[in-house]
Enzyme design. Structure first.
Site, PDB file in Angstrom:
ATOM      1  N   GLU A 130       0.847  -1.188   0.000  1.00  0.00           N
ATOM      2  CA  GLU A 130       0.000   0.000   0.000  1.00  0.00           C
ATOM      3  C   GLU A 130       0.879   1.234   0.000  1.00  0.00           C
ATOM      4  O   GLU A 130       1.999   1.203   0.510  1.00  0.00           O
ATOM      5  CB  GLU A 130      -0.819   0.061   1.306  1.00  0.00           C
ATOM      6  CG  GLU A 130      -2.074  -0.755   1.330  1.00  0.00           C
ATOM      7  CD  GLU A 130      -2.737  -0.719   2.699  1.00  0.00           C
ATOM      8  OE1 GLU A 130      -3.699  -1.471   2.871  1.00  0.00           O
ATOM      9  OE2 GLU A 130      -2.298   0.024   3.594  1.00  0.00           O
ATOM     10  N   LYS A 148      -2.232   0.263  19.332  1.00  0.00           N
ATOM     11  CA  LYS A 148      -3.053   1.299  19.944  1.00  0.00           C
ATOM     12  C   LYS A 148      -2.772   1.418  21.446  1.00  0.00           C
ATOM     13  O   LYS A 148      -2.615   0.395  22.123  1.00  0.00           O
ATOM     14  CB  LYS A 148      -4.531   0.946  19.761  1.00  0.00           C
ATOM     15  CG  LYS A 148      -4.949   0.875  18.304  1.00  0.00           C
ATOM     16  CD  LYS A 148      -6.288   0.166  18.138  1.00  0.00           C
ATOM     17  CE  LYS A 148      -6.600  -0.072  16.685  1.00  0.00           C
ATOM     18  NZ  LYS A 148      -7.739  -0.997  16.488  1.00  0.00           N
ATOM     19  N   ARG A 205     -14.369  -9.289  15.477  1.00  0.00           N
ATOM     20  CA  ARG A 205     -14.470  -9.682  16.891  1.00  0.00           C
ATOM     21  C   ARG A 205     -14.802  -8.446  17.713  1.00  0.00           C
ATOM     22  O   ARG A 205     -14.822  -7.337  17.193  1.00  0.00           O
ATOM     23  CB  ARG A 205     -13.108 -10.212  17.357  1.00  0.00           C
ATOM     24  CG  ARG A 205     -12.017  -9.182  17.072  1.00  0.00           C
ATOM     25  CD  ARG A 205     -10.712  -9.462  17.733  1.00  0.00           C
ATOM     26  NE  ARG A 205      -9.605  -8.916  16.985  1.00  0.00           N
ATOM     27  CZ  ARG A 205      -9.159  -7.669  17.026  1.00  0.00           C
ATOM     28  NH1 ARG A 205      -9.748  -6.795  17.800  1.00  0.00           N
ATOM     29  NH2 ARG A 205      -8.137  -7.272  16.300  1.00  0.00           N
TER      30      ARG A 205
HETATM   31  P1  ADP Z   1      -3.010  -4.679  12.199  1.00  0.00           P
HETATM   32  O1  ADP Z   1      -4.119  -5.542  11.719  1.00  0.00           O
HETATM   33  O2  ADP Z   1      -1.735  -5.424  12.357  1.00  0.00           O
HETATM   34  O3  ADP Z   1      -3.383  -3.854  13.398  1.00  0.00           O
HETATM   35  P2  ADP Z   1      -3.530  -2.515  10.352  1.00  0.00           P
HETATM   36  O4  ADP Z   1      -3.613  -2.756   8.895  1.00  0.00           O
HETATM   37  O5  ADP Z   1      -4.795  -2.327  11.116  1.00  0.00           O
HETATM   38  O6  ADP Z   1      -2.670  -3.672  11.014  1.00  0.00           O
HETATM   39  O7  ADP Z   1      -2.597  -1.247  10.612  1.00  0.00           O
HETATM   40  C1  ADP Z   1      -2.198  -0.872  11.915  1.00  0.00           C
HETATM   41  C2  ADP Z   1      -1.594   0.525  11.901  1.00  0.00           C
HETATM   42  O8  ADP Z   1      -0.499   0.586  10.973  1.00  0.00           O
HETATM   43  C3  ADP Z   1      -2.532   1.625  11.458  1.00  0.00           C
HETATM   44  O9  ADP Z   1      -3.365   2.071  12.481  1.00  0.00           O
HETATM   45  C4  ADP Z   1      -1.542   2.685  11.003  1.00  0.00           C
HETATM   46  O10 ADP Z   1      -0.970   3.348  12.100  1.00  0.00           O
HETATM   47  C5  ADP Z   1      -0.442   1.866  10.355  1.00  0.00           C
HETATM   48  N1  ADP Z   1      -0.672   1.739   8.912  1.00  0.00           N
HETATM   49  C6  ADP Z   1      -1.208   0.677   8.268  1.00  0.00           C
HETATM   50  N2  ADP Z   1      -1.284   0.900   6.935  1.00  0.00           N
HETATM   51  C7  ADP Z   1      -0.787   2.129   6.717  1.00  0.00           C
HETATM   52  C8  ADP Z   1      -0.600   2.941   5.548  1.00  0.00           C
HETATM   53  N3  ADP Z   1      -0.919   2.516   4.329  1.00  0.00           N
HETATM   54  N4  ADP Z   1      -0.050   4.171   5.711  1.00  0.00           N
HETATM   55  C9  ADP Z   1       0.298   4.622   6.944  1.00  0.00           C
HETATM   56  N5  ADP Z   1       0.153   3.909   8.072  1.00  0.00           N
HETATM   57  C10 ADP Z   1      -0.384   2.674   7.980  1.00  0.00           C
END
Ligand code: ADP
Length: 451
Positions: free
Chosen positions: A200, A237, A292
């Site tokens: 991404e 978080k 969940r």
């Molecule tokens: P996980 O399922 O491991 O928690 P996520 O896809 O929800 O992973 O992403 C967790 C965090 O990673 C997001 O809240 C953000 O801070 C960062 N993040 C993920 N994708 C991006 C992106 N494309 N650009 C910037 N930060 C990202």
């Protein structure tokens, strides 16, 4: 309605689920590992059964032991909580086969959303904006470089089966991308048993905003507003709030519409969370759906007055949702995750015996915890000790109450993240609501924290 529910989890979330079951008049069966004999969820449940040694793979992830306990104790349903088996479609399917209700979505929906790369494709086809990047998993280096040419750097390589902030790498150049691609694939294979990765565009200063939904499988999907989870460290978080200080009424309507649509195209049933990244121009992008109950669900409960675990159980029992499509929210809620970690030492784990534990109370404060004085935090599981949730009529009142509550909170014997949260709550940018996913890195001086 169910007579007896087995809770396939531990810690604060097991306690949280037992509480709602008791209010509903449902009997509870706890399972525990040898390290959790003296745990609060074991003491609070009507029955408790040891399912194996301390390591999670031998106990809380031990499907045969959990299923035979469920049969032995004659339960009608299993609540998986979060983590462990909560997003394991195989487990949900076994429950189905054993005619025990899995309190969560159908295995097909878990599976669809569990592959984040496939979920992205599904959402894009449904007209929901996704972050620019690869369409499906990356096959080879040439394809990765082609994506880079189209979207530009920086990019983020993510594991399709990843979760919990793991399995992500940010790359800034073509060389970086080449170098990290195969390493990321190998790492994903080792960590998640699936080497698929996708790419991404790495957004520079996004906010993490997520929408809580409930779907009853009878045609009703309800959205319960958003949570802003931008205060993170290493993609994990730490503090969450609802509503988001940065979401306008117009953006909220668009997020809610997208979240409900996402749930509907996935054939989603039960409670779920649709996660988005939002940029400074109010553009939003689907990131993933968590199938969940989330750690941060209490902030939504505080502003809506709705018990999400109760709704989960009712939906699983086949009841119709009786909530309005967009329940009203009232005031502002903030959650601080108090972890057994030392923020002054790079958040090093700090398991061990708790010698004193006096949680806060008073107006607007809720504490979800399994800890107590004399409890020893085992080193085998996650580091969450307590969630402090503050509600106020507005954000300022919620912040003031949280500061007051964390100031009262006495925990001795272990280090906690309380000093970190106090620094965040006192930060001028945070107080103005100027928070992005890199806020902690940029604005909080961790070396100044004394624990
Ligand atoms: P996980 O399922 O491991 O928690 P996520 O896809 O929800 O992973 O992403 C967790 C965090 O990673 C997001 O809240 C953000 O801070 C960062 N993040 C993920 N994708 C991006 C992106 N494309 N650009 C910037 N930060 C990202």
């Amino acid at each position: 309605m169910f007579n007896k529910i087995l809770i396939a989890n531990r810690g604060e979330i097991a306690v949280r689920i037992i509480r709602t079951c008791r209010e509903l008049g449902i009997r509870t069966a706890a399972v525990y590992s040898e390290a959790d004999r003296g745990a609060l969820h074991v003491r609070l449940a009507d029955e408790a059964f040891c399912i194996g040694p301390a390591p999670a793979r031998d106990s809380y992830l031990n499907i045969p032991n959990i299923m035979s306990t469920a049969e032995l104790l004659d339960v009608d349903a299993i609540h998986p909580g979060y983590g462990f088996l909560a997003e394991n479609p195989h487990f949900a399917e076994i429950c189905q086969d054993c005619r025990i209700t899995f309190i969560g979505p159908p295995p097909e929906a878990i599976e669809k959303m569990g592959n984040k790369s496939a979920a992205r494709q599904m959402m894009r086809r449904a007209g929901i904006p996704v972050i620019p990047g690869s369409d499906g998993p990356i096959r080879d280096e040439a394809q990765a470089l082609a994506v880079a040419r189209e979207t530009g750097f920086p990019l983020i390589i993510k594991a399709a089966a990843g979760g919990g902030g793991r399995g992500m790498r940010v790359v800034h150049t073509r060389e970086d991308l080449r170098r990290h691609l195969s390493a990321a694939q190998q790492e994903a294979e080792a960590a998640f048993g699936n080497g698929a990765v996708y790419i991404e565009k790495y957004l520079e200063q996004p906010r993490h905003v997520e929408v809580q939904i409930l779907a009853d499988g009878r045609g009703t999907t309800v959205a319960l507003g958003e949570r802003d989870c931008s205060v993170q460290r290493r993609h994990q978080k730490l503090l969450e709030e609802s509503p988001s200080p940065a979401v306008s009424a117009r953006l909220r309507r668009a997020l809610v519409r997208a979240a409900v649509r996402a749930a509907e195209v996935a054939g989603y049933v039960n409670a779920g969370t649709v996660e988005f990244l939002v940029d400074s121009d109010e553009h939003f992008y689907f990131m993933e759906m968590n199938t969940r109950i989330q750690v941060e669900h209490p902030v939504t409960e505080m502003v809506t007055g709705i018990d999400l675990v109760k709704e989960q159980i009712r939906i699983a029992a086949g009841e119709r949702l009786t909530l309005p499509r967009e329940p009203e929210t009232r005031g502002h809620a903030i959650e601080c995750r108090v972890n057994a970690e030392d923020p002054a030492r790079d958040f090093a784990p700090s398991a061990g015996p708790i010698t004193a534990f006096v949680p806060p109370g008073g107006p607007g404060i809720r504490v979800d915890t399994h800890a107590f004085a004399g409890y020893t935090i085992p080193p085998h599981y996650d580091s969450l000790v307590a969630k402090v949730i503050a509600w106020g009529r507005d954000r300022d009142e919620a912040i003031a109450r949280m500061q007051r509550a964390l100031g009262e909170f006495e925990v001795r014997g272990i280090r906690t993240t309380i000093p970190f949260h106090l620094a965040v709550l006192d930060n001028a940018f945070f107080r103005r609501g100027e928070v992005y996913v890199n806020f902690v890195q940029r604005r909080i001086d961790l070396s100044a924290l004394r624990s």
